[in-house]
Design a protein around this motif. Structure first.
Motif, PDB file in Angstrom:
ATOM      1  N   GLY A   1     -30.192  90.628  14.056  1.00  0.00           N
ATOM      2  CA  GLY A   1     -29.066  91.080  14.889  1.00  0.00           C
ATOM      3  C   GLY A   1     -29.514  91.903  16.084  1.00  0.00           C
ATOM      4  O   GLY A   1     -28.711  92.197  16.975  1.00  0.00           O
ATOM      5  N   GLY A   2     -30.791  92.318  16.085  1.00  0.00           N
ATOM      6  CA  GLY A   2     -31.328  93.018  17.256  1.00  0.00           C
ATOM      7  C   GLY A   2     -31.131  94.522  17.230  1.00  0.00           C
ATOM      8  O   GLY A   2     -30.413  95.073  16.401  1.00  0.00           O
ATOM      9  N   ARG A   3     -31.845  95.171  18.188  1.00  0.00           N
ATOM     10  CA  ARG A   3     -31.884  96.645  18.206  1.00  0.00           C
ATOM     11  C   ARG A   3     -30.502  97.292  18.284  1.00  0.00           C
ATOM     12  O   ARG A   3     -30.213  98.236  17.547  1.00  0.00           O
ATOM     13  CB  ARG A   3     -32.752  97.128  19.377  1.00  0.00           C
ATOM     14  CG  ARG A   3     -32.846  98.651  19.472  1.00  0.00           C
ATOM     15  CD  ARG A   3     -33.672  99.113  20.651  1.00  0.00           C
ATOM     16  NE  ARG A   3     -35.058  98.724  20.552  1.00  0.00           N
ATOM     17  CZ  ARG A   3     -35.981  99.348  19.792  1.00  0.00           C
ATOM     18  NH1 ARG A   3     -35.642 100.392  19.064  1.00  0.00           N
ATOM     19  NH2 ARG A   3     -37.217  98.923  19.770  1.00  0.00           N
ATOM     20  N   ARG A   4     -29.630  96.779  19.165  1.00  0.00           N
ATOM     21  CA  ARG A   4     -28.335  97.457  19.317  1.00  0.00           C
ATOM     22  C   ARG A   4     -27.529  97.400  18.024  1.00  0.00           C
ATOM     23  O   ARG A   4     -26.857  98.352  17.645  1.00  0.00           O
ATOM     24  CB  ARG A   4     -27.546  96.820  20.463  1.00  0.00           C
ATOM     25  CG  ARG A   4     -28.005  97.343  21.827  1.00  0.00           C
ATOM     26  CD  ARG A   4     -27.348  96.589  22.969  1.00  0.00           C
ATOM     27  NE  ARG A   4     -25.903  96.527  22.860  1.00  0.00           N
ATOM     28  CZ  ARG A   4     -25.171  95.445  23.165  1.00  0.00           C
ATOM     29  NH1 ARG A   4     -25.748  94.353  23.582  1.00  0.00           N
ATOM     30  NH2 ARG A   4     -23.867  95.475  23.050  1.00  0.00           N
ATOM     31  N   MET A   5     -27.616  96.279  17.322  1.00  0.00           N
ATOM     32  CA  MET A   5     -26.902  96.172  16.044  1.00  0.00           C
ATOM     33  C   MET A   5     -27.493  97.122  15.002  1.00  0.00           C
ATOM     34  O   MET A   5     -26.767  97.815  14.280  1.00  0.00           O
ATOM     35  CB  MET A   5     -26.954  94.730  15.522  1.00  0.00           C
ATOM     36  CG  MET A   5     -26.094  94.506  14.302  1.00  0.00           C
ATOM     37  SD  MET A   5     -26.686  93.129  13.299  1.00  0.00           S
ATOM     38  CE  MET A   5     -28.058  93.904  12.444  1.00  0.00           C
ATOM     39  N   LEU A   6     -28.823  97.183  14.951  1.00  0.00           N
ATOM     40  CA  LEU A   6     -29.478  98.064  13.971  1.00  0.00           C
ATOM     41  C   LEU A   6     -29.118  99.522  14.254  1.00  0.00           C
ATOM     42  O   LEU A   6     -28.776 100.287  13.344  1.00  0.00           O
ATOM     43  CB  LEU A   6     -30.997  97.869  14.007  1.00  0.00           C
ATOM     44  CG  LEU A   6     -31.496  96.477  13.590  1.00  0.00           C
ATOM     45  CD1 LEU A   6     -32.982  96.342  13.893  1.00  0.00           C
ATOM     46  CD2 LEU A   6     -31.229  96.211  12.117  1.00  0.00           C
ATOM     47  N   GLU A   7     -29.187  99.910  15.521  1.00  0.00           N
ATOM     48  CA  GLU A   7     -28.889 101.306  15.869  1.00  0.00           C
ATOM     49  C   GLU A   7     -27.431 101.647  15.572  1.00  0.00           C
ATOM     50  O   GLU A   7     -27.125 102.754  15.113  1.00  0.00           O
ATOM     51  CB  GLU A   7     -29.212 101.554  17.353  1.00  0.00           C
ATOM     52  CG  GLU A   7     -30.722 101.575  17.594  1.00  0.00           C
ATOM     53  CD  GLU A   7     -31.112 101.765  19.051  1.00  0.00           C
ATOM     54  OE1 GLU A   7     -32.310 101.984  19.305  1.00  0.00           O
ATOM     55  OE2 GLU A   7     -30.239 101.661  19.934  1.00  0.00           O
ATOM     56  N   ALA A   8     -26.535 100.694  15.797  1.00  0.00           N
ATOM     57  CA  ALA A   8     -25.110 100.939  15.496  1.00  0.00           C
ATOM     58  C   ALA A   8     -24.931 101.168  13.994  1.00  0.00           C
ATOM     59  O   ALA A   8     -24.166 102.044  13.562  1.00  0.00           O
ATOM     60  CB  ALA A   8     -24.267  99.757  15.959  1.00  0.00           C
ATOM     61  N   GLY A   9     -25.664 100.388  13.185  1.00  0.00           N
ATOM     62  CA  GLY A   9     -25.577 100.549  11.728  1.00  0.00           C
ATOM     63  C   GLY A   9     -26.116 101.899  11.282  1.00  0.00           C
ATOM     64  O   GLY A   9     -25.500 102.603  10.472  1.00  0.00           O
ATOM     65  N   VAL A  10     -27.264 102.267  11.827  1.00  0.00           N
ATOM     66  CA  VAL A  10     -27.890 103.556  11.450  1.00  0.00           C
ATOM     67  C   VAL A  10     -26.959 104.706  11.815  1.00  0.00           C
ATOM     68  O   VAL A  10     -26.735 105.633  11.023  1.00  0.00           O
ATOM     69  CB  VAL A  10     -29.260 103.721  12.155  1.00  0.00           C
ATOM     70  CG1 VAL A  10     -29.796 105.128  11.975  1.00  0.00           C
ATOM     71  CG2 VAL A  10     -30.248 102.685  11.627  1.00  0.00           C
ATOM     72  N   SER A  11     -26.381 104.618  12.991  1.00  0.00           N
ATOM     73  CA  SER A  11     -25.516 105.699  13.449  1.00  0.00           C
ATOM     74  C   SER A  11     -24.263 105.786  12.555  1.00  0.00           C
ATOM     75  O   SER A  11     -23.824 106.872  12.174  1.00  0.00           O
ATOM     76  CB  SER A  11     -25.227 105.428  14.916  1.00  0.00           C
ATOM     77  OG  SER A  11     -24.072 105.979  15.318  1.00  0.00           O
ATOM     78  N   ALA A  12     -23.710 104.628  12.164  1.00  0.00           N
ATOM     79  CA  ALA A  12     -22.504 104.636  11.315  1.00  0.00           C
ATOM     80  C   ALA A  12     -22.803 105.152   9.906  1.00  0.00           C
ATOM     81  O   ALA A  12     -21.910 105.674   9.229  1.00  0.00           O
ATOM     82  CB  ALA A  12     -21.922 103.229  11.236  1.00  0.00           C
ATOM     83  N   ALA A  13     -24.052 105.010   9.468  1.00  0.00           N
ATOM     84  CA  ALA A  13     -24.402 105.474   8.110  1.00  0.00           C
ATOM     85  C   ALA A  13     -24.385 107.006   8.022  1.00  0.00           C
ATOM     86  O   ALA A  13     -24.166 107.566   6.952  1.00  0.00           O
ATOM     87  CB  ALA A  13     -25.772 104.945   7.714  1.00  0.00           C
ATOM     88  N   ARG A  14     -24.591 107.669   9.142  1.00  0.00           N
ATOM     89  CA  ARG A  14     -24.579 109.140   9.226  1.00  0.00           C
ATOM     90  C   ARG A  14     -25.382 109.787   8.082  1.00  0.00           C
ATOM     91  O   ARG A  14     -24.981 110.790   7.490  1.00  0.00           O
ATOM     92  CB  ARG A  14     -23.137 109.669   9.229  1.00  0.00           C
ATOM     93  CG  ARG A  14     -22.399 109.270  10.513  1.00  0.00           C
ATOM     94  CD  ARG A  14     -21.066 109.949  10.667  1.00  0.00           C
ATOM     95  NE  ARG A  14     -20.065 109.412   9.758  1.00  0.00           N
ATOM     96  CZ  ARG A  14     -19.412 110.125   8.846  1.00  0.00           C
ATOM     97  NH1 ARG A  14     -19.609 111.400   8.718  1.00  0.00           N
ATOM     98  NH2 ARG A  14     -18.546 109.539   8.055  1.00  0.00           N
TER      99      ARG A  14
END
Ligand code: C5P
Length: 240
Positions: free
Chosen positions: A94-107
């Protein structure tokens, strides 16, 4: 508390039978590090599957392999965090932006693990997909991308664990399915190794499904796995 040999084991609860799922939770849950609730159980029984597993397990691995646009993945990761799971998977594809969005949502409420290349895929299957990459290059490169996007670990075949281990920080988790004790049928898996080979290559956690859940004698299979793991420890830099 001292580490038990089976703490590094994640048992994959892949079944369509609710009685079997409950029985595996009771039997394997207290004995191993994590129970894995995958797509099959989650699509059948939803969060109730997570609740049942969590009532027996030391840790929960929710293997939903999320792969969608960043906004949708962020929403799904947020919802999974509310379920009280410890580990959740997303696809590196899914690429970097998808991974970063997931990490950020995991808090920080769960660890995101990034799936590099599924362990049933071999070079011939990738060629058929018009993807002429060399898995030996692709998998460590994608693991490094996952690490720099903030993911807590990567899922890869045991054959790639060593090359990832050498490129990432020590606290980045290397998680390997495709684990087959000597003599177990490989089934649909292609890139496999034994549990001690996977640990020696630097795998932190081993996902084991059918060799335990479909064993004629699961108690004996678990005991043999424990003995094998007790006499093997991760050794950095050894490539299987
Ligand atoms: O039965 P077996 O030991 O092959 O089960 C392996 C488990 O690991 C399955 O639940 C599968 O979904 C999961 N998995 C995998 N390959 C990946 C990621 C997860 O086989 N790359």
């Amino acid at each position: 508390m001292s580490e038990r040999a089976l703490d590094c084991v994640i048992v994959a609860l892949d079944t369509a039978e609710r009685n079997e799922f409950d029985r595996w939770c009771r039997f394997f849950g207290p004995r191993v590090g994590y129970l894995k609730v995958g797509l099959e159980a989650f699509i059948r029984w939803g969060p109730a599957a997570v609740d049942t597993a969590r009532s027996q397990a030391n840790g929960i691995f929710l293997d939903l392999k999320l792969h969608d646009i960043p906004n949708t993945v962020a929403g799904a990761v947020g919802a999974a965090s509310d379920l009280g799971v410890d580990l959740l998977t997303v696809h590196v594809g899914g690429g970097r932006r998808m991974l970063e969005a997931g990490v950020s949502a995991a808090r920080g409420r769960l660890k995101l693990l990034a799936v590099t290349a599924l362990t049933h895929l071999d070079q011939a299957a990738l060629r058929e997909l018009d993807d002429p990459c060399d898995l030996a290059d692709r998998v460590p490169a994608w693991a490094v991308l996952a690490a720099s996007s903030g993911c807590s670990g990567a899922v890869c075949s045991p054959l790639e664990a060593g090359s990832i281990r050498r490129r990432v920080e020590a606290d980045f988790l290397v998680v390997t399915p495709g684990v087959r004790p000597a003599g177990s049928p490989s089934g649909d898996q292609r890139r496999t190794a034994t549990p001690s080979e996977a640990r020696a290559a630097g795998a932190d956690l081993l996902v084991v499904g059918r060799p335990l859940t479909r064993a004629a004698d699961p108690e004996l299979a678990l005991q043999r796995l424990e003995e094998e793991l007790a006499s093997s420890r991760p050794v950095e830099g050894i490539v299987v």
